[in-house]
Write an enzyme that holds these catalytic residues in place. Structure first.
Site, PDB file in Angstrom:
ATOM      1  N   GLU A   1      67.877  25.895  22.849  1.00  0.00           N
ATOM      2  CA  GLU A   1      66.584  26.563  22.873  1.00  0.00           C
ATOM      3  C   GLU A   1      66.491  27.560  21.713  1.00  0.00           C
ATOM      4  O   GLU A   1      67.510  27.944  21.113  1.00  0.00           O
ATOM      5  CB  GLU A   1      66.423  27.283  24.232  1.00  0.00           C
TER       6      GLU A   1
ATOM      7  N   HIS B   1      65.673  19.864  30.293  1.00  0.00           N
ATOM      8  CA  HIS B   1      66.577  20.102  31.419  1.00  0.00           C
ATOM      9  C   HIS B   1      65.801  20.309  32.723  1.00  0.00           C
ATOM     10  O   HIS B   1      64.617  20.645  32.718  1.00  0.00           O
ATOM     11  CB  HIS B   1      67.464  21.322  31.145  1.00  0.00           C
TER      12      HIS B   1
END
Length: 223
Positions: A93, A18
């Site tokens: 994550e 990202h």
């Protein structure tokens, strides 16, 4: 990276971390906390989308984590590629438990022994507060990537995810052990290429950030 000559038994993945968030600049652990991109991150997402479009890559699908920072990054790419984004929470994550929301310095100061074990990359160390061990995290990421590649033999696929997931993907493709210190960069919004043929993974290219103009932040800590 040319996608037109992918063998029918191979799936090629372009993995994208990202774009930048405010917490990235503060060296703050995000984990499963839902932090949006900052202005730099939005610009990086747009630049990545334009880079992929300019290279003329054809992708069969676009998968991403369900957290906001990856969804925003993937949305910019999807608009250019005319792809529907498939969200998969297995691409999140690592869950850092009670470290989430702390800077690395705060985590080391408040929880020195836990931080030592984290920094040592002990594979079975799980963070208190429902956090994941490296072994558990890697198992989750492996399952997601194996499912995606199994569905797209002979095709190229985009995956927008997080720095920790990219760390696991690089080790999967290069056969590096989980406990080894990281010796490769993971910049925000860079392009990273791996592929799977049968049960064999291969690292093709890593950390292409030429479209970002320099200054993309590396995943932290570099351990």
């Amino acid at each position: 990276m040319e996608n037109s000559s992918i063998p029918p038994e191979t799936c090629r993945l372009c993995l994208v971390r990202h774009g930048e968030t405010a917490w990235n600049t503060e060296r703050r652990l995000q984990g499963h906390l839902d932090i949006p991109l900052n202005e730099t991150g939005l610009a990086q997402a747009a630049a990545t989308a334009q880079r992929l479009q300019a290279l003329g890559h054809g992708f069969a699908a676009l998968y991403c984590s369900d957290l906001m920072r990856t969804r925003q990054t993937a949305a910019a790419i999807a608009r250019q590629q005319t792809l529907e984004v498939v969200h998969d929470e297995r691409l999140r994550e690592r869950h850092y438990g009670l470290f989430q929301g702390l800077t690395y310095d705060e985590a080391e100061h408040r929880h020195p022994e836990l931080y030592r074990r984290f920094k040592a990359r002990e594979p079975d160390f799980g963070f208190p507060g429902h956090g994941e061990s490296l072994i558990g995290f890697a198992s989750r990421v492996h399952a997601a990537l194996e499912d995606i590649t199994g569905r797209h033999a002979g095709q190229a696929v985009l995956v927008v995810t997080h720095g920790g997931v990219l760390d696991i993907a690089h080790r999967l493709a290069s056969s590096a052990p989980l406990e080894a210190a990281r010796n490769f960069p993971i910049p925000n919004a860079a392009l990273n290429w791996i592929e799977r043929t049968g049960e064999r993974w291969r690292l093709l290219a890593w950390a292409d950030e030429g479209h970002l103009g320099g200054g993309a932040l590396d995943e932290l800590p570099n351990i």
